[in-house]
Scaffold this motif. Structure first.
Motif, PDB file in Angstrom:
ATOM      1  N   MET A 145       1.566  -0.192   9.678  1.00 36.95           N
ATOM      2  CA  MET A 145       1.641   1.025  10.661  1.00 36.95           C
ATOM      3  C   MET A 145       2.748   1.900   9.828  1.00 36.95           C
ATOM      4  SD  MET A 145       0.538   0.550  13.978  1.00 36.95           S
ATOM      5  CE  MET A 145       2.168   1.629  15.481  1.00 36.95           C
ATOM      6  N   GLN A 146       1.988   3.575  10.608  1.00 38.89           N
ATOM      7  CA  GLN A 146       3.277   4.208  10.086  1.00 38.89           C
ATOM      8  C   GLN A 146       2.863   5.682  11.056  1.00 38.89           C
ATOM      9  OE1 GLN A 146       4.046   4.790   7.407  1.00 38.89           O
ATOM     10  NE2 GLN A 146       3.646   2.747   6.892  1.00 38.89           N
ATOM     11  N   LYS A 147       4.644   6.135  11.678  1.00 31.57           N
ATOM     12  CA  LYS A 147       4.547   7.316  11.959  1.00 31.57           C
ATOM     13  C   LYS A 147       4.644   8.672  11.196  1.00 31.57           C
ATOM     14  CE  LYS A 147       6.707   5.007  15.986  1.00 31.57           C
ATOM     15  NZ  LYS A 147       6.446   4.783  16.993  1.00 31.57           N
ATOM     16  N   VAL A 148       3.699   9.770  11.806  1.00 30.53           N
ATOM     17  CA  VAL A 148       3.552  10.806  11.200  1.00 30.53           C
ATOM     18  C   VAL A 148       3.878  11.840  12.181  1.00 30.53           C
ATOM     19  CG1 VAL A 148       2.391  12.583   9.816  1.00 30.53           C
ATOM     20  CG2 VAL A 148       2.585   9.830   9.517  1.00 30.53           C
ATOM     21  N   VAL A 194      -5.711  18.169   8.016  1.00 30.45           N
ATOM     22  CA  VAL A 194      -4.958  16.673   6.780  1.00 30.45           C
ATOM     23  C   VAL A 194      -6.117  15.333   5.787  1.00 30.45           C
ATOM     24  CG1 VAL A 194      -3.075  17.570   8.342  1.00 30.45           C
ATOM     25  CG2 VAL A 194      -4.288  15.494   8.818  1.00 30.45           C
ATOM     26  N   THR A 195      -5.167  15.345   4.982  1.00 28.79           N
ATOM     27  CA  THR A 195      -5.665  14.262   4.841  1.00 28.79           C
ATOM     28  C   THR A 195      -4.947  13.408   4.727  1.00 28.79           C
ATOM     29  OG1 THR A 195      -7.112  15.599   3.127  1.00 28.79           O
ATOM     30  CG2 THR A 195      -6.797  13.132   2.530  1.00 28.79           C
ATOM     31  N   VAL A 196      -4.902  12.087   4.844  1.00 25.43           N
ATOM     32  CA  VAL A 196      -4.309  10.454   5.381  1.00 25.43           C
ATOM     33  C   VAL A 196      -5.183  10.124   3.803  1.00 25.43           C
ATOM     34  CG1 VAL A 196      -4.338   8.573   6.585  1.00 25.43           C
ATOM     35  CG2 VAL A 196      -3.984  10.844   7.603  1.00 25.43           C
ATOM     36  N   LEU A 197      -4.886   9.799   2.441  1.00 26.75           N
ATOM     37  CA  LEU A 197      -4.870   8.614   1.743  1.00 26.75           C
ATOM     38  C   LEU A 197      -4.212   7.518   1.518  1.00 26.75           C
ATOM     39  CD1 LEU A 197      -6.529   8.783  -0.990  1.00 26.75           C
ATOM     40  CD2 LEU A 197      -4.446   9.287  -2.153  1.00 26.75           C
ATOM     41  N   VAL A 198      -5.075   6.285   2.096  1.00 23.60           N
ATOM     42  CA  VAL A 198      -4.301   4.953   2.388  1.00 23.60           C
ATOM     43  C   VAL A 198      -4.320   4.653   0.309  1.00 23.60           C
ATOM     44  CG1 VAL A 198      -4.198   3.275   3.416  1.00 23.60           C
ATOM     45  CG2 VAL A 198      -4.263   4.902   4.117  1.00 23.60           C
ATOM     46  N   SER A 199      -3.867   4.208  -0.105  1.00 25.37           N
ATOM     47  CA  SER A 199      -4.137   3.038  -1.478  1.00 25.37           C
ATOM     48  C   SER A 199      -3.511   1.524  -1.373  1.00 25.37           C
ATOM     49  CB  SER A 199      -3.191   4.008  -2.540  1.00 25.37           C
ATOM     50  OG  SER A 199      -3.682   5.458  -2.490  1.00 25.37           O
ATOM     51  N   ILE A 200      -4.068   0.986  -1.811  1.00 26.64           N
ATOM     52  CA  ILE A 200      -3.517   0.156  -1.711  1.00 26.64           C
ATOM     53  C   ILE A 200      -3.322  -0.603  -2.959  1.00 26.64           C
ATOM     54  CG2 ILE A 200      -4.934  -2.873  -1.920  1.00 26.64           C
ATOM     55  CD1 ILE A 200      -7.254  -1.975   0.026  1.00 26.64           C
ATOM     56  N   ASP A 201      -2.164  -1.234  -3.397  1.00 31.59           N
ATOM     57  CA  ASP A 201      -1.464  -1.438  -4.466  1.00 31.59           C
ATOM     58  C   ASP A 201      -1.693  -2.636  -5.116  1.00 31.59           C
ATOM     59  OD1 ASP A 201      -0.502   1.183  -4.930  1.00 31.59           O
ATOM     60  OD2 ASP A 201       1.402   0.877  -3.075  1.00 31.59           O
ATOM     61  N   TYR A 230       0.649  -1.035  -0.280  1.00 30.04           N
ATOM     62  CA  TYR A 230       0.470   0.104  -0.237  1.00 30.04           C
ATOM     63  C   TYR A 230       0.715   1.516  -0.425  1.00 30.04           C
ATOM     64  CZ  TYR A 230       0.728   0.516   5.526  1.00 30.04           C
ATOM     65  OH  TYR A 230       1.346   0.832   6.084  1.00 30.04           O
ATOM     66  N   SER A 231       0.355   2.790  -0.456  1.00 28.02           N
ATOM     67  CA  SER A 231       0.571   3.684  -0.175  1.00 28.02           C
ATOM     68  C   SER A 231       0.339   4.023   0.635  1.00 28.02           C
ATOM     69  CB  SER A 231       0.731   4.375  -0.998  1.00 28.02           C
ATOM     70  OG  SER A 231       1.182   3.412  -2.493  1.00 28.02           O
ATOM     71  N   PHE A 232       0.460   5.216   1.330  1.00 28.44           N
ATOM     72  CA  PHE A 232       0.110   6.195   2.285  1.00 28.44           C
ATOM     73  C   PHE A 232       0.813   7.766   2.424  1.00 28.44           C
ATOM     74  CE2 PHE A 232       0.396   7.847   6.887  1.00 28.44           C
ATOM     75  CZ  PHE A 232      -0.388   7.122   7.496  1.00 28.44           C
ATOM     76  N   LYS A 233       0.087   8.545   1.859  1.00 33.04           N
ATOM     77  CA  LYS A 233       0.365  10.040   1.722  1.00 33.04           C
ATOM     78  C   LYS A 233      -0.735  10.980   2.471  1.00 33.04           C
ATOM     79  CE  LYS A 233       0.537  12.811  -2.194  1.00 33.04           C
ATOM     80  NZ  LYS A 233       0.302  13.276  -2.949  1.00 33.04           N
ATOM     81  N   VAL A 234       0.167  11.878   2.857  1.00 37.70           N
ATOM     82  CA  VAL A 234      -0.785  12.677   3.935  1.00 37.70           C
ATOM     83  C   VAL A 234      -0.238  14.067   3.769  1.00 37.70           C
ATOM     84  CG1 VAL A 234      -1.014  13.174   6.338  1.00 37.70           C
ATOM     85  CG2 VAL A 234       0.039  11.330   5.989  1.00 37.70           C
ATOM     86  N   GLY A 279      -2.459  21.267   0.496  1.00 30.48           N
ATOM     87  CA  GLY A 279      -2.495  20.711  -0.613  1.00 30.48           C
ATOM     88  C   GLY A 279      -1.059  19.716   0.217  1.00 30.48           C
ATOM     89  N   LYS A 280      -0.029  20.722   0.985  1.00 27.66           N
ATOM     90  CA  LYS A 280       1.330  20.635   1.096  1.00 27.66           C
ATOM     91  C   LYS A 280       0.875  19.381   1.561  1.00 27.66           C
ATOM     92  CE  LYS A 280       5.391  22.072   4.580  1.00 27.66           C
ATOM     93  NZ  LYS A 280       5.312  21.409   5.459  1.00 27.66           N
ATOM     94  N   VAL A 281       2.493  18.579   1.031  1.00 29.16           N
ATOM     95  CA  VAL A 281       2.305  17.058   1.460  1.00 29.16           C
ATOM     96  C   VAL A 281       3.499  16.634   2.758  1.00 29.16           C
ATOM     97  CG1 VAL A 281       3.683  14.467   0.664  1.00 29.16           C
ATOM     98  CG2 VAL A 281       2.820  16.068  -0.712  1.00 29.16           C
ATOM     99  N   ILE A 282       2.922  16.127   3.589  1.00 26.18           N
ATOM    100  CA  ILE A 282       3.662  15.615   4.636  1.00 26.18           C
ATOM    101  C   ILE A 282       4.442  14.331   5.160  1.00 26.18           C
ATOM    102  CG2 ILE A 282       3.250  15.900   7.142  1.00 26.18           C
ATOM    103  CD1 ILE A 282       0.862  17.236   7.018  1.00 26.18           C
ATOM    104  N   ALA A 283       3.983  13.527   4.302  1.00 25.40           N
ATOM    105  CA  ALA A 283       4.456  11.927   4.448  1.00 25.40           C
ATOM    106  C   ALA A 283       3.771  11.691   3.065  1.00 25.40           C
ATOM    107  CB  ALA A 283       4.218  11.212   5.570  1.00 25.40           C
ATOM    108  N   ASP A 284       4.925  10.807   2.282  1.00 23.41           N
ATOM    109  CA  ASP A 284       4.417  10.330   1.163  1.00 23.41           C
ATOM    110  C   ASP A 284       5.157   9.611   0.986  1.00 23.41           C
ATOM    111  OD1 ASP A 284       2.957   9.220  -1.332  1.00 23.41           O
ATOM    112  OD2 ASP A 284       4.090  11.456  -2.576  1.00 23.41           O
TER     113      ASP A 284
END
Length: 117
Positions: free
Chosen positions: A76-79, A87-94, A50-54, A59-64
Motif C-alpha cells: 500500500m502507498q499513499k500519494v 503521471v507514470t507509476v513505476l513499480v520495480s521488484i527489487d 519493491y520500489s514505487f516511483k511516481v 519528469g518531475k518526481v512526485i514520490a520515490d
C-alpha cells in the motif's frame, strides 16, 4: 484508465497489479494505491521488496520510495497529487523471498491520469 491495471514485467517473470482509491485521482487530494505481486502463473508471491516511483509528464518526481515491503504479496502507498495531468507509476521488484532480481530490473510502468479538483 479504471482500476485495477495489471502489467506483466518485461521478462515475463511477474505480474504486478495496481489498484487505486478513489477510482478518479484528483489534484490536491491523496490517492491510496494498492499493489498485488504475482508470478507468471498468477500465484501471489510473498516477501517482495519493491520500489514505487511516481513522475509527472514533465519528469518531475512526485514520490520515490525504495525498499518497500510486501510480506504477503500486497503493498500500500499513499500519494498526494498537486496538479492534474498524466503521471507514470513505476513499480520495480527489487527482491522476492530474499532473492535479488539481479542485473535485470523487473518493473512495470502504469500510466494514470490526475484530474482537476
Amino acid at each position: 484508465p479504471k482500476p485495477p491495471l495489471t502489467i506483466q514485467t518485461a521478462r515475463g517473470t511477474y505480474y504486478i497489479q495496481l489498484l487505486w482509491d478513489p477510482p478518479t485521482i484528483q489534484a490536491g487530494k491523496t490517492a491510496d494505491f494498492g499493489l498485488l505481486f504475482q508470478d507468471n502463473s498468477k500465484s501471489i508471491v510473498n516477501q517482495v521488496s519493491y520500489s514505487f516511483k511516481v513522475t509527472d509528464s514533465g519528469g518531475k518526481v512526485i514520490a520515490d520510495l525504495h525498499n518497500q515491503k510486501a510480506p504477503d504479496g500486497t503493498g500500500m502507498q499513499k500519494v498526494k497529487f498537486d496538479k492534474e495531468g498524466p503521471v507514470t507509476v513505476l513499480v520495480s521488484i527489487d527482491a522476492v523471498e530474499g532473492q535479488p532480481s539481479g542485473e535485470f530490473v523487473e518493473s512495470a510502468p502504469f500510466h494514470v491520469i490526475v484530474v482537476g479538483a
